[in-house]
Design a protein around this motif. Sequence first.
Motif, short mmCIF file in Angstrom:
data_model
loop_
_atom_site.label_atom_id
_atom_site.label_comp_id
_atom_site.label_asym_id
_atom_site.label_seq_id
_atom_site.Cartn_x
_atom_site.Cartn_y
_atom_site.Cartn_z
N MET A 75 0.86 -1.17 0.00
CA MET A 75 0.00 0.00 0.00
C MET A 75 0.91 1.23 0.00
SD MET A 75 -2.72 1.35 2.91
CE MET A 75 -2.04 0.29 4.11
N ARG A 76 0.55 2.19 -0.79
CA ARG A 76 1.29 3.44 -0.85
C ARG A 76 0.37 4.57 -0.39
NH1 ARG A 76 2.15 7.71 -4.32
NH2 ARG A 76 4.22 8.60 -4.19
N ILE A 77 0.88 5.41 0.46
CA ILE A 77 0.12 6.57 0.92
C ILE A 77 0.73 7.80 0.29
CG2 ILE A 77 -0.58 7.93 2.91
CD1 ILE A 77 -0.40 5.37 4.57
N ARG A 78 -0.06 8.51 -0.48
CA ARG A 78 0.44 9.72 -1.14
C ARG A 78 0.76 10.79 -0.12
NH1 ARG A 78 -2.91 11.71 -6.11
NH2 ARG A 78 -1.12 13.10 -6.06
N THR A 79 1.95 11.37 -0.28
CA THR A 79 2.36 12.45 0.61
C THR A 79 2.89 13.65 -0.19
OG1 THR A 79 4.56 11.46 0.84
CG2 THR A 79 2.92 10.91 2.53
N ASP A 80 2.57 13.68 -1.47
CA ASP A 80 3.03 14.79 -2.30
C ASP A 80 1.92 15.82 -2.46
OD1 ASP A 80 1.49 13.00 -3.80
OD2 ASP A 80 2.45 13.58 -5.69
N GLY A 81 2.28 17.01 -2.84
CA GLY A 81 1.30 18.05 -3.13
C GLY A 81 0.36 18.31 -1.97
N LYS A 82 -0.92 18.25 -2.26
CA LYS A 82 -1.92 18.55 -1.23
C LYS A 82 -1.98 17.51 -0.11
CE LYS A 82 -5.97 16.46 -3.46
NZ LYS A 82 -7.30 16.68 -3.97
N PHE A 83 -1.27 16.39 -0.28
CA PHE A 83 -1.25 15.34 0.74
C PHE A 83 0.00 15.37 1.60
CE2 PHE A 83 -3.74 13.63 -2.87
CZ PHE A 83 -4.98 13.56 -2.24
N ALA A 84 0.79 16.43 1.49
CA ALA A 84 2.05 16.54 2.24
C ALA A 84 1.81 16.51 3.76
CB ALA A 84 2.79 17.81 1.84
N TYR A 85 0.66 16.99 4.20
CA TYR A 85 0.35 17.00 5.63
C TYR A 85 0.36 15.60 6.23
CZ TYR A 85 -4.30 15.16 4.69
OH TYR A 85 -5.34 14.35 4.32
N ARG A 86 0.16 14.59 5.41
CA ARG A 86 0.09 13.22 5.91
C ARG A 86 1.40 12.76 6.55
NH1 ARG A 86 -3.14 10.36 0.89
NH2 ARG A 86 -5.22 11.08 1.48
N GLU A 87 2.53 13.25 6.07
CA GLU A 87 3.81 12.85 6.66
C GLU A 87 3.85 13.24 8.13
OE1 GLU A 87 7.41 13.87 4.68
OE2 GLU A 87 6.74 13.08 2.76
N ASP A 88 3.54 14.50 8.43
CA ASP A 88 3.53 14.96 9.82
C ASP A 88 2.47 14.21 10.64
OD1 ASP A 88 5.60 16.74 9.40
OD2 ASP A 88 4.27 18.44 9.02
N LEU A 89 1.32 13.98 10.05
CA LEU A 89 0.25 13.28 10.75
C LEU A 89 0.69 11.88 11.17
CD1 LEU A 89 -2.77 13.17 11.62
CD2 LEU A 89 -3.27 12.33 9.33
N VAL A 90 1.23 11.13 10.23
CA VAL A 90 1.66 9.76 10.53
C VAL A 90 2.85 9.78 11.49
CG1 VAL A 90 2.53 7.60 9.55
CG2 VAL A 90 0.69 8.83 8.40
N ASP A 91 3.77 10.71 11.31
CA ASP A 91 4.91 10.80 12.23
C ASP A 91 4.45 11.14 13.64
OD1 ASP A 91 6.66 10.18 10.17
OD2 ASP A 91 7.29 12.26 9.84
N ASP A 92 3.49 12.04 13.79
CA ASP A 92 2.95 12.38 15.11
C ASP A 92 2.29 11.17 15.76
OD1 ASP A 92 3.86 14.97 14.82
OD2 ASP A 92 1.88 15.81 14.36
N VAL A 93 1.51 10.43 14.98
CA VAL A 93 0.86 9.23 15.50
C VAL A 93 1.89 8.19 15.90
CG1 VAL A 93 -0.65 7.29 14.89
CG2 VAL A 93 -1.34 9.62 14.33
N ALA A 94 2.94 8.05 15.10
CA ALA A 94 4.01 7.11 15.45
C ALA A 94 4.59 7.46 16.81
CB ALA A 94 5.09 7.12 14.37
N ASP A 95 4.85 8.74 17.05
CA ASP A 95 5.37 9.17 18.34
C ASP A 95 4.39 8.87 19.47
OD1 ASP A 95 7.73 10.09 17.20
OD2 ASP A 95 7.06 12.18 17.12
N LEU A 96 3.12 9.20 19.26
CA LEU A 96 2.11 8.97 20.29
C LEU A 96 1.96 7.50 20.64
CD1 LEU A 96 -0.68 11.42 19.07
CD2 LEU A 96 0.61 11.58 21.22
N LEU A 97 2.09 6.62 19.64
CA LEU A 97 1.89 5.19 19.86
C LEU A 97 3.20 4.44 20.10
CD1 LEU A 97 -0.89 4.54 17.21
CD2 LEU A 97 -1.16 4.79 19.69
N GLY A 98 4.31 5.16 20.13
CA GLY A 98 5.58 4.52 20.39
C GLY A 98 6.06 3.62 19.26
N GLU A 99 5.68 3.97 18.04
CA GLU A 99 6.09 3.19 16.87
C GLU A 99 7.32 3.82 16.23
OE1 GLU A 99 4.97 0.33 15.67
OE2 GLU A 99 3.45 0.15 17.24
#
Length: 82
Positions: free
Chosen positions: A1-25
Amino acid sequence: MRIRTDGKFAYREDLVDDVADLLGENTRVGAVEASTEFTQAMIPALREAVAHEDMTPELAEILSTRVVDVEYEVSTDVNVRE
């Protein structure tokens, strides 16, 4: 599965990184997997919580998110039939 993080979806990188930190991943894949497992468990738990005797409208509001709306309403009524 690929999650687009380019253009208007760039916010997803920070979102997933923040969740990773919150969940200890340590990885984005781990963050996505852990968040889906969390959601899979949390939705039924919220359904159970809303029926709990200690639930209040204020607590339901605290438990609500942009994606999940927890609604709790107590209504009473008296109907007089003629």
